[in-house]
Scaffold this motif. Sequence first.
Motif, PDB file in Angstrom:
ATOM      1  N   VAL A 103      -3.063   1.201  -1.270  1.00  0.00           N
ATOM      2  CA  VAL A 103      -1.829   1.565  -0.571  1.00  0.00           C
ATOM      3  C   VAL A 103      -0.852   0.406  -0.675  1.00  0.00           C
ATOM      4  O   VAL A 103      -1.185  -0.737  -0.343  1.00  0.00           O
ATOM      5  CB  VAL A 103      -2.100   1.902   0.909  1.00  0.00           C
ATOM      6  CG1 VAL A 103      -0.798   2.179   1.654  1.00  0.00           C
ATOM      7  CG2 VAL A 103      -3.034   3.086   1.024  1.00  0.00           C
ATOM      8  N   THR A 104       0.346   0.707  -1.152  1.00  0.00           N
ATOM      9  CA  THR A 104       1.451  -0.254  -1.177  1.00  0.00           C
ATOM     10  C   THR A 104       2.683   0.435  -0.613  1.00  0.00           C
ATOM     11  O   THR A 104       2.792   1.671  -0.598  1.00  0.00           O
ATOM     12  CB  THR A 104       1.728  -0.742  -2.608  1.00  0.00           C
ATOM     13  OG1 THR A 104       1.975   0.387  -3.454  1.00  0.00           O
ATOM     14  CG2 THR A 104       0.547  -1.538  -3.150  1.00  0.00           C
ATOM     15  N   ALA A 105       3.623  -0.372  -0.184  1.00  0.00           N
ATOM     16  CA  ALA A 105       4.810   0.190   0.465  1.00  0.00           C
ATOM     17  C   ALA A 105       5.757   0.864  -0.514  1.00  0.00           C
ATOM     18  O   ALA A 105       6.624   1.647  -0.090  1.00  0.00           O
ATOM     19  CB  ALA A 105       5.554  -0.912   1.223  1.00  0.00           C
ATOM     20  N   ASP A 106       5.640   0.579  -1.806  1.00  0.00           N
ATOM     21  CA  ASP A 106       6.531   1.211  -2.771  1.00  0.00           C
ATOM     22  C   ASP A 106       6.003   2.544  -3.280  1.00  0.00           C
ATOM     23  O   ASP A 106       6.637   3.186  -4.123  1.00  0.00           O
ATOM     24  CB  ASP A 106       6.783   0.276  -3.959  1.00  0.00           C
ATOM     25  CG  ASP A 106       5.497  -0.149  -4.661  1.00  0.00           C
ATOM     26  OD1 ASP A 106       4.415   0.239  -4.175  1.00  0.00           O
ATOM     27  OD2 ASP A 106       5.585  -0.877  -5.663  1.00  0.00           O
ATOM     28  N   LEU A 107       4.861   2.999  -2.778  1.00  0.00           N
ATOM     29  CA  LEU A 107       4.334   4.303  -3.145  1.00  0.00           C
ATOM     30  C   LEU A 107       5.120   5.408  -2.439  1.00  0.00           C
ATOM     31  O   LEU A 107       5.712   5.182  -1.377  1.00  0.00           O
ATOM     32  CB  LEU A 107       2.858   4.418  -2.762  1.00  0.00           C
ATOM     33  CG  LEU A 107       1.827   3.676  -3.613  1.00  0.00           C
ATOM     34  CD1 LEU A 107       0.449   3.847  -2.979  1.00  0.00           C
ATOM     35  CD2 LEU A 107       1.825   4.188  -5.038  1.00  0.00           C
ATOM     36  N   VAL A 155       2.711  -5.494  -2.479  1.00  0.00           N
ATOM     37  CA  VAL A 155       1.505  -6.120  -1.933  1.00  0.00           C
ATOM     38  C   VAL A 155       0.503  -5.029  -1.576  1.00  0.00           C
ATOM     39  O   VAL A 155       0.846  -4.035  -0.918  1.00  0.00           O
ATOM     40  CB  VAL A 155       1.847  -6.976  -0.702  1.00  0.00           C
ATOM     41  CG1 VAL A 155       0.577  -7.563  -0.085  1.00  0.00           C
ATOM     42  CG2 VAL A 155       2.816  -8.082  -1.075  1.00  0.00           C
ATOM     43  N   LEU A 156      -0.743  -5.211  -2.001  1.00  0.00           N
ATOM     44  CA  LEU A 156      -1.787  -4.238  -1.705  1.00  0.00           C
ATOM     45  C   LEU A 156      -2.135  -4.279  -0.222  1.00  0.00           C
ATOM     46  O   LEU A 156      -2.506  -5.332   0.306  1.00  0.00           O
ATOM     47  CB  LEU A 156      -3.022  -4.527  -2.556  1.00  0.00           C
ATOM     48  CG  LEU A 156      -4.113  -3.449  -2.566  1.00  0.00           C
ATOM     49  CD1 LEU A 156      -3.573  -2.149  -3.157  1.00  0.00           C
ATOM     50  CD2 LEU A 156      -5.332  -3.922  -3.339  1.00  0.00           C
ATOM     51  N   ASP A 157      -1.997  -3.138   0.422  1.00  0.00           N
ATOM     52  CA  ASP A 157      -2.197  -3.042   1.871  1.00  0.00           C
ATOM     53  C   ASP A 157      -3.458  -2.231   2.139  1.00  0.00           C
ATOM     54  O   ASP A 157      -3.417  -1.018   2.341  1.00  0.00           O
ATOM     55  CB  ASP A 157      -0.971  -2.388   2.510  1.00  0.00           C
ATOM     56  CG  ASP A 157      -1.109  -2.302   4.028  1.00  0.00           C
ATOM     57  OD1 ASP A 157      -1.938  -3.034   4.587  1.00  0.00           O
ATOM     58  OD2 ASP A 157      -0.393  -1.485   4.630  1.00  0.00           O
ATOM     59  N   THR A 158      -4.603  -2.891   2.122  1.00  0.00           N
ATOM     60  CA  THR A 158      -5.881  -2.207   2.336  1.00  0.00           C
ATOM     61  C   THR A 158      -6.717  -3.016   3.329  1.00  0.00           C
ATOM     62  O   THR A 158      -6.352  -4.123   3.731  1.00  0.00           O
ATOM     63  CB  THR A 158      -6.659  -2.057   1.016  1.00  0.00           C
ATOM     64  OG1 THR A 158      -6.888  -3.361   0.456  1.00  0.00           O
ATOM     65  CG2 THR A 158      -5.893  -1.200   0.021  1.00  0.00           C
ATOM     66  N   GLY A 159      -7.850  -2.435   3.684  1.00  0.00           N
ATOM     67  CA  GLY A 159      -8.783  -3.131   4.564  1.00  0.00           C
ATOM     68  C   GLY A 159      -8.819  -2.512   5.945  1.00  0.00           C
ATOM     69  O   GLY A 159      -7.840  -1.915   6.408  1.00  0.00           O
TER      70      GLY A 159
END
Length: 284
Positions: free
Chosen positions: A77-81, A163-167
């Motif tokens: 998940v990234t904010a530009d998706l 930025v990869l937003d995972t976890g």
Amino acid sequence: MAGEAGAWSLLVRAARFTGRTLRGEWHAVVVDPVRSLAHRGLSGLLLAFVAAFGVIFFHDLAQHPAGAAWVRRLGGVTADLPLWLSLLRTPVSLYVPALDLPVWAGITQLFLAFALAELVLGRARTLAVAYVTTLAGTLTARLMIHLGPGWWGFGLPADCGTVLDTGPSAAVVGLFTYLAVVRRAPVVFTLTGGSMVWESIAVPNLAGREHLVAVSAAIVLGLLRSRRLRLPYARENRPAPVPPPPAPPVPPAPEPRAPAVLPADPARARQCDGFRTSTGARTP
């Protein structure tokens, strides 16, 4: 002397209040979940085991180039998706470990958070709180990037969108905060919220802001839940109406006996007079 006595009395009351608070928090956060675990067995830790094994599985899968590509397609998940794609990947992103955090250190916190929440809140509410707090952080990050730099430090530059937003860290923080609010555990709340504030100050990155948003969302959810439980006429706490006890059966009243009527026939009347005479009654 009076001042010393007043200070000593204030100190004693503060110590008693602290003792009662810590004792209540110990029972709410430790004793009650342990009793629930003893009653339900390992089935009460299903979500905790699934979350821990899910993170381990995706971590091992991401160690290979082909596996890393699939992990990014499923839970990256990234904010530009596009928003729909981000919402579709958010549930899986809970099990994808963040790249800048040690996965084995976070599994302990993950397991403990989901275990306590499942034992205290139940599975449905645990999943709801974890997803809502994670989604709140993800959507707020998109809003910060959309606003851009400025806005009194609220906005973020556009390059944060990649930025990869995972976890599961936002879910873990949200669950601990929600538990602290609904179970009135100030020590857990201070440790959770204070650590997130310190993290956002020490390392001002996207993850730190999302954690603060997750804490705020969990506080709101916890306060709404606590307020609903305190309502005197809440639907879920309203006792079911007790039916009135059945009335005792009334015995049937005896039917009144009809009075004896002498026959109007003179011949039968004389027979009756003869019967009275034979039984010792006097005839006029």
